[in-house]
Enzyme design. Structure first.
Site, short mmCIF file in Angstrom:
data_model
loop_
_atom_site.label_atom_id
_atom_site.label_comp_id
_atom_site.label_asym_id
_atom_site.label_seq_id
_atom_site.Cartn_x
_atom_site.Cartn_y
_atom_site.Cartn_z
N ARG A 200 0.78 -1.25 0.00
CA ARG A 200 0.00 0.00 0.00
C ARG A 200 0.81 1.30 0.00
O ARG A 200 0.23 2.38 -0.04
CB ARG A 200 -0.99 0.05 1.17
N ASP A 201 2.14 1.20 0.05
CA ASP A 201 2.91 2.45 0.02
C ASP A 201 4.26 2.23 -0.67
O ASP A 201 5.31 2.62 -0.16
CB ASP A 201 3.13 2.97 1.44
N VAL A 202 4.20 1.61 -1.85
CA VAL A 202 5.42 1.37 -2.62
C VAL A 202 5.91 2.68 -3.23
O VAL A 202 5.17 3.37 -3.92
CB VAL A 202 5.15 0.34 -3.75
#
Length: 271
Positions: free
Chosen positions: A55-57
């Site tokens: 969810r936060d690449v």
């Protein structure tokens, strides 16, 4: 609550792309870093009993260690994916502006393809060495993904690459890399490749760069297995994921062997 990681001496990938007076990374080094990061995401998506969606690449969450070995980090926003028989997880939108999957943003339906979109933006960040959102630029250049897709549609991606890479990238490697990024950035998740397919293609980009085999554009298009290296080197997936907190599942995860992962990639059946 705190996040605990092993020491990664070279820090975030972003620091080597722009905004810092650090040595420039070669194209080969950048490809290798992208490959290691893709392996980490592949492990999250397929190496556990249930999919884990990061969810936060982004480039600040890819840390570099000795020899520029890359590992995915920061699982503060990570979430378990859909259970068997379900297609998505309904959840409030979280992530970083510029990297967010537009489909997830509009529908609040989260899938592993949301990570693929964010990774596609990161690939362009690696290639172009500029922030994904830069308000100081002209309106058409503010959003890196939109700007790069425009140049990709013109077949002129080479015009926006990091100036430090000019003359270094094999044209076939660049073409394939652009194709991968473009597929990752499709508007709808169902049209994006799985991270395993992205990994195979990045390995192929590296092979094209190292061998400099002359190929026509049509020979490098698509994601057919015929276009991949015959025996790509895939290390254990967990080697590209930085440990998080005091997770106790690491011992069971380490049982995944190269042959297990390789068979999953070939069959497309994942777990």
């Amino acid at each position: 609550m705190i996040l605990v990681y092993e020491y990664m001496e070279k820090g975030p990938l972003r620091n080597y792309l722009y905004g810092n007076e650090l040595p420039s990374l070669s194209w080969k080094q950048r490809l290798e870093i992208c490959i290691e990061a893709a392996k980490g995401l592949h492990y999250l998506h397929t190496g556990y009993s249930q999919t884990i969606i990061h969810r936060d690449v982004k480039s600040t969450n890819i840390l570099l260690g000795e020899g520029f070995l890359a590992k995915v980090s920061d699982f503060g926003l990570s979430k378990l994916g859909a259970s068997i028989g379900e297609t998505h997880v309904s959840t409030a939108v979280k992530g970083t502006f510029g990297y967010l999957d537009p489909e997830y943003f509009k529908t609040q339906k989260l899938t592993d393809k949301s990570d693929v979109y964010s990774f596609g933006v990161t690939l362009l960040e690696v290639l172009c060495a500029r922030p994904v959102i830069d308000q100081s630029l002209a309106s058409e250049e503010i959003n890196l993904a939109e700007w790069a897709l425009m140049w990709l549609s013109r077949g002129q991606l080479e015009k926006i690459i990091d100036p430090r890479l000019v003359g270094e990238i094999n044209e076939n490697s660049l073409r394939k890399f652009g194709e991968i990024a473009e597929k990752c950035l499709q508007e709808y998740g169902m049209d994006r490749p799985a991270i395993g397919d992205v990994l195979w293609n990045l390995e192929y980009c590296l092979q094209l760069q190292e061998t400099e085999v002359r190929r026509e554009p049509y020979e490098d298009s698509g994601t057919s297995e015929a276009h991949f290296p015959s025996a790509p080197f895939v290390r254990r997936m967990h080697s590209s994921v930085v440990s998080h907190g005091t997770a106790t599942s690491g011992e069971s995860r380490s049982d995944i062997t190269n042959s297990n992962v390789f068979s999953q990639l070939i069959s497309g059946e994942g777990r």
